[in-house]
Design a protein around this motif. Structure first.
Motif, PDB file in Angstrom:
ATOM      1  N   TRP A  89       1.011   5.257  -0.234  1.00 44.00           N
ATOM      2  CA  TRP A  89       1.968   5.717   0.774  1.00 44.00           C
ATOM      3  C   TRP A  89       1.270   6.175   2.047  1.00 44.00           C
ATOM      4  CZ3 TRP A  89       1.962  10.590   2.824  1.00 44.00           C
ATOM      5  CH2 TRP A  89       1.247  11.579   2.152  1.00 44.00           C
ATOM      6  N   ARG A  90       0.027   6.637   1.950  1.00 48.23           N
ATOM      7  CA  ARG A  90      -0.692   7.049   3.157  1.00 48.23           C
ATOM      8  C   ARG A  90      -0.957   5.851   4.063  1.00 48.23           C
ATOM      9  NH1 ARG A  90      -2.881  10.315  -0.857  1.00 48.23           N
ATOM     10  NH2 ARG A  90      -2.775  12.575  -0.425  1.00 48.23           N
ATOM     11  N   GLU A  91      -1.391   4.758   3.467  1.00 56.25           N
ATOM     12  CA  GLU A  91      -1.636   3.548   4.253  1.00 56.25           C
ATOM     13  C   GLU A  91      -0.335   3.017   4.842  1.00 56.25           C
ATOM     14  OE1 GLU A  91      -4.957   4.405   1.792  1.00 56.25           O
ATOM     15  OE2 GLU A  91      -2.875   4.033   1.197  1.00 56.25           O
ATOM     16  N   LEU A 109       2.403  -4.776   0.982  1.00 55.79           N
ATOM     17  CA  LEU A 109       2.362  -5.823  -0.030  1.00 55.79           C
ATOM     18  C   LEU A 109       1.150  -6.731   0.152  1.00 55.79           C
ATOM     19  CD1 LEU A 109       6.154  -6.715  -0.215  1.00 55.79           C
ATOM     20  CD2 LEU A 109       4.799  -5.447  -1.892  1.00 55.79           C
ATOM     21  N   ARG A 110       0.752  -6.991   1.400  1.00 57.11           N
ATOM     22  CA  ARG A 110      -0.463  -7.772   1.623  1.00 57.11           C
ATOM     23  C   ARG A 110      -1.688  -7.054   1.062  1.00 57.11           C
ATOM     24  NH1 ARG A 110       1.833  -8.934   6.719  1.00 57.11           N
ATOM     25  NH2 ARG A 110       0.698  -7.173   7.605  1.00 57.11           N
ATOM     26  N   ARG A 111      -1.769  -5.753   1.324  1.00 57.82           N
ATOM     27  CA  ARG A 111      -2.921  -4.999   0.806  1.00 57.82           C
ATOM     28  C   ARG A 111      -2.919  -5.006  -0.720  1.00 57.82           C
ATOM     29  NH1 ARG A 111      -1.526  -1.929   5.284  1.00 57.82           N
ATOM     30  NH2 ARG A 111      -0.161  -0.584   4.059  1.00 57.82           N
ATOM     31  N   TYR A 112      -1.749  -4.886  -1.312  1.00 57.82           N
ATOM     32  CA  TYR A 112      -1.675  -4.916  -2.779  1.00 57.82           C
ATOM     33  C   TYR A 112      -2.163  -6.260  -3.314  1.00 57.82           C
ATOM     34  CZ  TYR A 112       0.256  -4.874  -7.487  1.00 57.82           C
ATOM     35  OH  TYR A 112       0.396  -4.960  -8.845  1.00 57.82           O
ATOM     36  N   LEU A 113      -1.703  -7.350  -2.709  1.00 56.98           N
ATOM     37  CA  LEU A 113      -2.097  -8.675  -3.169  1.00 56.98           C
ATOM     38  C   LEU A 113      -3.584  -8.941  -2.960  1.00 56.98           C
ATOM     39  CD1 LEU A 113       0.937 -10.770  -1.882  1.00 56.98           C
ATOM     40  CD2 LEU A 113       0.354 -10.314  -4.267  1.00 56.98           C
ATOM     41  N   ASP A 114      -4.156  -8.338  -1.917  1.00 56.14           N
ATOM     42  CA  ASP A 114      -5.567  -8.548  -1.616  1.00 56.14           C
ATOM     43  C   ASP A 114      -6.473  -7.543  -2.313  1.00 56.14           C
ATOM     44  OD1 ASP A 114      -4.863 -10.666  -0.010  1.00 56.14           O
ATOM     45  OD2 ASP A 114      -4.835  -9.492   1.837  1.00 56.14           O
ATOM     46  N   GLY A 134     -10.263  -0.926 -11.692  1.00 52.77           N
ATOM     47  CA  GLY A 134     -10.706  -2.310 -11.839  1.00 52.77           C
ATOM     48  C   GLY A 134      -9.610  -3.206 -12.371  1.00 52.77           C
ATOM     49  N   ALA A 135      -8.817  -2.689 -13.314  1.00 51.25           N
ATOM     50  CA  ALA A 135      -7.715  -3.480 -13.862  1.00 51.25           C
ATOM     51  C   ALA A 135      -6.677  -3.769 -12.794  1.00 51.25           C
ATOM     52  CB  ALA A 135      -7.081  -2.746 -15.038  1.00 51.25           C
ATOM     53  N   ALA A 136      -6.381  -2.739 -11.973  1.00 52.48           N
ATOM     54  CA  ALA A 136      -5.413  -2.952 -10.891  1.00 52.48           C
ATOM     55  C   ALA A 136      -5.921  -3.979  -9.905  1.00 52.48           C
ATOM     56  CB  ALA A 136      -5.136  -1.620 -10.180  1.00 52.48           C
ATOM     57  N   ALA A 137      -7.232  -3.906  -9.599  1.00 46.53           N
ATOM     58  CA  ALA A 137      -7.800  -4.872  -8.655  1.00 46.53           C
ATOM     59  C   ALA A 137      -7.729  -6.280  -9.214  1.00 46.53           C
ATOM     60  CB  ALA A 137      -9.251  -4.498  -8.338  1.00 46.53           C
ATOM     61  N   ARG A 138      -8.031  -6.421 -10.521  1.00 46.56           N
ATOM     62  CA  ARG A 138      -7.947  -7.755 -11.126  1.00 46.56           C
ATOM     63  C   ARG A 138      -6.521  -8.279 -11.114  1.00 46.56           C
ATOM     64  NH1 ARG A 138     -11.628  -5.343 -14.674  1.00 46.56           N
ATOM     65  NH2 ARG A 138      -9.984  -4.886 -16.195  1.00 46.56           N
ATOM     66  N   ALA A 139      -5.557  -7.392 -11.360  1.00 42.87           N
ATOM     67  CA  ALA A 139      -4.159  -7.820 -11.346  1.00 42.87           C
ATOM     68  C   ALA A 139      -3.744  -8.284  -9.964  1.00 42.87           C
ATOM     69  CB  ALA A 139      -3.264  -6.671 -11.813  1.00 42.87           C
ATOM     70  N   ARG A 140      -4.204  -7.564  -8.934  1.00 40.52           N
ATOM     71  CA  ARG A 140      -3.853  -7.961  -7.572  1.00 40.52           C
ATOM     72  C   ARG A 140      -4.543  -9.264  -7.202  1.00 40.52           C
ATOM     73  NH1 ARG A 140      -4.707  -1.999  -4.769  1.00 40.52           N
ATOM     74  NH2 ARG A 140      -3.198  -0.893  -6.054  1.00 40.52           N
ATOM     75  N   ALA A 141      -5.774  -9.434  -7.647  1.00 37.94           N
ATOM     76  CA  ALA A 141      -6.463 -10.693  -7.381  1.00 37.94           C
ATOM     77  C   ALA A 141      -5.736 -11.855  -8.047  1.00 37.94           C
ATOM     78  CB  ALA A 141      -7.907 -10.613  -7.873  1.00 37.94           C
TER      79      ALA A 141
END
Length: 211
Positions: A76-78, A65-70, A5-12
């Motif tokens: 690495w699999r993706e 990088l787009r997936r990370y930001l979104d 959740g923290a990672a998702a909030r950071a990316r958001a």
């Protein structure tokens, strides 16, 4: 779950900052994005070693990088899956891109030999053509998505690069200059510089609402 959740909030927060043009994230969040660019640069460099896979590798790095930001799954699999799809459908486009660059490089070598009149002027035009071809290829890779046709994406990217959105092309040209300086000063810096160049390409396309 809390770490996810923290990672998702950071990316958001990264995505919101990119959209608004302001950066209100804490320093740790900004460093996390920078670290992701460095990681993407290492993957990009390894995936581009065959040269013909350079544009597909750049496309996969931009996709990562787009997936990370979104705030999507970005590992690495993706990256590997998108790179494989890009190579499978885009190796011909990448080969043509390299062929055009090789032809322009040969022309520049002939011009620099002094055998042709107006050598400096022709060399300047040739150098500008090289930069234009490189930037167009990078913008094509940044705009590509799995399932897209590379030729159609390339034509649209060429129009944006040379006619409708030249400002973004100038930004990418500046990024290319940074990569060149980094490689000249200290070769190991090329990997993080490439990651930052991919981030620049994503920012350019998002700036104009393309990604």
């Amino acid at each position: 779950m809390s770490g996810t959740g923290a990672a998702a909030r950071a990316r958001a927060d990264d995505a919101a900052s990119a959209e608004t043009g302001t950066d209100r994230r804490p320093p740790a969040a900004r460093f996390a994005l920078f670290a992701e660019c460095l990681l993407a640069g290492v993957w990009l460099l390894l995936a581009a070693l065959a040269l013909v896979t350079a544009l597909p590798a750049f496309a996969a790095a931009c996709g990562h990088l787009r997936r990370y930001l979104d705030a999507e799954q970005a590992g690495w699999r993706e990256f590997a899956a998108e790179w494989a799809a890009a190579v499978r459908t885009g190796w011909r486009f990448s080969l043509l891109w390299w062929a055009v660059l090789a032809l322009l490089a040969f022309d520049l070598r002939v011009v620099s030999s002094g055998l042709l009149p107006a050598g400096p002027a022709v060399a300047a035009v040739g150098a500008a053509a090289v930069v234009a071809v490189v930037v167009t290829g990078l913008r094509t890779a940044a705009a590509w998505r799995p399932g897209d046709d590379w030729a159609r994406t390339g034509r649209a990217a060429a129009r944006r690069a040379l006619r409708t959105e030249p400002g973004g092309s100038l930004l990418l040209a500046g990024g290319l200059a940074v990569v060149g300086v980094a490689a000249w000063m200290l070769p190991p810096l090329i990997a993080p510089a490439l990651g930052c160049l991919a981030a620049c390409a994503v920012a350019v396309e998002r700036r104009y609402g393309r990604t």
